[in-house]
Motif scaffolding. Sequence first.
Motif, PDB file in Angstrom:
ATOM      1  N   TRP A 119     -12.502  -9.888  -3.025  1.00 30.12           N
ATOM      2  CA  TRP A 119     -12.131  -9.501  -4.393  1.00 30.12           C
ATOM      3  C   TRP A 119     -11.184 -10.535  -4.997  1.00 30.12           C
ATOM      4  O   TRP A 119     -11.302 -10.899  -6.158  1.00 30.12           O
ATOM      5  CB  TRP A 119     -11.446  -8.138  -4.402  1.00 30.12           C
ATOM      6  CG  TRP A 119     -12.346  -6.986  -4.079  1.00 30.12           C
ATOM      7  CD1 TRP A 119     -13.701  -6.929  -4.242  1.00 30.12           C
ATOM      8  CD2 TRP A 119     -11.954  -5.727  -3.546  1.00 30.12           C
ATOM      9  NE1 TRP A 119     -14.161  -5.706  -3.841  1.00 30.12           N
ATOM     10  CE2 TRP A 119     -13.117  -4.942  -3.418  1.00 30.12           C
ATOM     11  CE3 TRP A 119     -10.744  -5.168  -3.171  1.00 30.12           C
ATOM     12  CZ2 TRP A 119     -13.102  -3.648  -2.925  1.00 30.12           C
ATOM     13  CZ3 TRP A 119     -10.724  -3.880  -2.684  1.00 30.12           C
ATOM     14  CH2 TRP A 119     -11.891  -3.129  -2.563  1.00 30.12           C
ATOM     15  N   HIS A 120     -10.217 -10.979  -4.205  1.00 28.48           N
ATOM     16  CA  HIS A 120      -9.227 -11.934  -4.697  1.00 28.48           C
ATOM     17  C   HIS A 120      -9.881 -13.267  -5.067  1.00 28.48           C
ATOM     18  O   HIS A 120      -9.495 -13.900  -6.041  1.00 28.48           O
ATOM     19  CB  HIS A 120      -8.145 -12.142  -3.635  1.00 28.48           C
ATOM     20  CG  HIS A 120      -6.974 -12.919  -4.128  1.00 28.48           C
ATOM     21  ND1 HIS A 120      -6.903 -14.282  -4.030  1.00 28.48           N
ATOM     22  CD2 HIS A 120      -5.830 -12.527  -4.741  1.00 28.48           C
ATOM     23  CE1 HIS A 120      -5.765 -14.697  -4.545  1.00 28.48           C
ATOM     24  NE2 HIS A 120      -5.093 -13.652  -4.985  1.00 28.48           N
ATOM     25  N   GLU A 165     -12.163  -1.434  -8.172  1.00 29.86           N
ATOM     26  CA  GLU A 165     -12.424  -1.114  -6.763  1.00 29.86           C
ATOM     27  C   GLU A 165     -11.179  -1.299  -5.908  1.00 29.86           C
ATOM     28  O   GLU A 165     -10.999  -0.605  -4.915  1.00 29.86           O
ATOM     29  CB  GLU A 165     -13.533  -2.002  -6.208  1.00 29.86           C
ATOM     30  CG  GLU A 165     -14.904  -1.726  -6.759  1.00 29.86           C
ATOM     31  CD  GLU A 165     -15.918  -2.642  -6.125  1.00 29.86           C
ATOM     32  OE1 GLU A 165     -16.199  -2.463  -4.925  1.00 29.86           O
ATOM     33  OE2 GLU A 165     -16.403  -3.541  -6.824  1.00 29.86           O
ATOM     34  N   ASP A 166     -10.343  -2.232  -6.278  1.00 33.86           N
ATOM     35  CA  ASP A 166      -9.114  -2.541  -5.551  1.00 33.86           C
ATOM     36  C   ASP A 166      -8.036  -1.574  -6.028  1.00 33.86           C
ATOM     37  O   ASP A 166      -7.594  -1.624  -7.169  1.00 33.86           O
ATOM     38  CB  ASP A 166      -8.713  -3.990  -5.829  1.00 33.86           C
ATOM     39  CG  ASP A 166      -7.589  -4.469  -4.944  1.00 33.86           C
ATOM     40  OD1 ASP A 166      -6.950  -3.640  -4.274  1.00 33.86           O
ATOM     41  OD2 ASP A 166      -7.351  -5.691  -4.929  1.00 33.86           O
ATOM     42  N   LYS A 167      -7.607  -0.672  -5.164  1.00 33.02           N
ATOM     43  CA  LYS A 167      -6.643   0.370  -5.549  1.00 33.02           C
ATOM     44  C   LYS A 167      -5.189  -0.080  -5.476  1.00 33.02           C
ATOM     45  O   LYS A 167      -4.282   0.672  -5.821  1.00 33.02           O
ATOM     46  CB  LYS A 167      -6.829   1.618  -4.668  1.00 33.02           C
ATOM     47  CG  LYS A 167      -8.208   2.233  -4.793  1.00 33.02           C
ATOM     48  CD  LYS A 167      -8.515   2.633  -6.210  1.00 33.02           C
ATOM     49  CE  LYS A 167      -9.906   3.219  -6.332  1.00 33.02           C
ATOM     50  NZ  LYS A 167     -10.382   3.281  -7.687  1.00 33.02           N
ATOM     51  N   ARG A 168      -4.952  -1.329  -5.045  1.00 31.59           N
ATOM     52  CA  ARG A 168      -3.577  -1.822  -4.994  1.00 31.59           C
ATOM     53  C   ARG A 168      -3.042  -2.000  -6.409  1.00 31.59           C
ATOM     54  O   ARG A 168      -3.759  -2.395  -7.313  1.00 31.59           O
ATOM     55  CB  ARG A 168      -3.503  -3.155  -4.261  1.00 31.59           C
ATOM     56  CG  ARG A 168      -3.964  -3.078  -2.823  1.00 31.59           C
ATOM     57  CD  ARG A 168      -3.944  -4.422  -2.160  1.00 31.59           C
ATOM     58  NE  ARG A 168      -4.941  -5.294  -2.780  1.00 31.59           N
ATOM     59  CZ  ARG A 168      -5.105  -6.575  -2.497  1.00 31.59           C
ATOM     60  NH1 ARG A 168      -4.345  -7.150  -1.589  1.00 31.59           N
ATOM     61  NH2 ARG A 168      -6.023  -7.299  -3.097  1.00 31.59           N
ATOM     62  N   PRO A 187     -14.396   8.076   1.809  1.00 27.09           N
ATOM     63  CA  PRO A 187     -14.555   6.636   1.573  1.00 27.09           C
ATOM     64  C   PRO A 187     -13.729   5.829   2.568  1.00 27.09           C
ATOM     65  O   PRO A 187     -12.627   6.221   2.928  1.00 27.09           O
ATOM     66  CB  PRO A 187     -14.057   6.440   0.146  1.00 27.09           C
ATOM     67  CG  PRO A 187     -13.318   7.669  -0.207  1.00 27.09           C
ATOM     68  CD  PRO A 187     -13.741   8.757   0.730  1.00 27.09           C
ATOM     69  N   GLN A 188     -14.295   4.735   3.020  1.00 33.29           N
ATOM     70  CA  GLN A 188     -13.597   3.870   3.963  1.00 33.29           C
ATOM     71  C   GLN A 188     -12.539   3.049   3.263  1.00 33.29           C
ATOM     72  O   GLN A 188     -12.715   2.631   2.119  1.00 33.29           O
ATOM     73  CB  GLN A 188     -14.579   2.907   4.613  1.00 33.29           C
ATOM     74  CG  GLN A 188     -15.111   3.363   5.923  1.00 33.29           C
ATOM     75  CD  GLN A 188     -15.892   2.245   6.584  1.00 33.29           C
ATOM     76  OE1 GLN A 188     -16.604   1.505   5.931  1.00 33.29           O
ATOM     77  NE2 GLN A 188     -15.745   2.126   7.882  1.00 33.29           N
ATOM     78  N   LYS A 189     -11.440   2.810   3.970  1.00 29.67           N
ATOM     79  CA  LYS A 189     -10.397   1.936   3.447  1.00 29.67           C
ATOM     80  C   LYS A 189     -10.933   0.503   3.443  1.00 29.67           C
ATOM     81  O   LYS A 189     -11.578   0.083   4.397  1.00 29.67           O
ATOM     82  CB  LYS A 189      -9.157   2.032   4.334  1.00 29.67           C
ATOM     83  CG  LYS A 189      -8.017   1.207   3.834  1.00 29.67           C
ATOM     84  CD  LYS A 189      -6.815   1.340   4.708  1.00 29.67           C
ATOM     85  CE  LYS A 189      -5.734   0.436   4.141  1.00 29.67           C
ATOM     86  NZ  LYS A 189      -4.596   0.309   5.015  1.00 29.67           N
ATOM     87  N   PRO A 190     -10.684  -0.238   2.369  1.00 30.83           N
ATOM     88  CA  PRO A 190     -11.161  -1.628   2.319  1.00 30.83           C
ATOM     89  C   PRO A 190     -10.573  -2.464   3.456  1.00 30.83           C
ATOM     90  O   PRO A 190      -9.413  -2.285   3.844  1.00 30.83           O
ATOM     91  CB  PRO A 190     -10.665  -2.143   0.969  1.00 30.83           C
ATOM     92  CG  PRO A 190     -10.377  -0.928   0.177  1.00 30.83           C
ATOM     93  CD  PRO A 190      -9.995   0.142   1.149  1.00 30.83           C
TER      94      PRO A 190
END
Length: 73
Positions: free
Chosen positions: A14-15, A31-34, A3-6
């Motif tokens: 997303w924000h 979806e946001d892994k932070r 998978p590509q890094k966002p």
Amino acid sequence: MIPQKPTQQDYNNWHNDPNNWHLGMFYYNKEDKRMFVPKKLKWAGFTINFGNSKAILITIAFLFFMYTLTQLK
């Protein structure tokens, strides 16, 4: 397939998506892994991504720790 890094654009999209903000202050996006994301008001610091299971575990551990400290009196 890896998978590509966002991209920064993904993070910005997303924000800015109101569907990722509940009650205007709780961020939830799987979806946001932070673990921590900037708040809607940039000067206000960071908030927890409740869509990240590690962030939820850390929050629960912190709350349990704080509760335990209050019970030691």
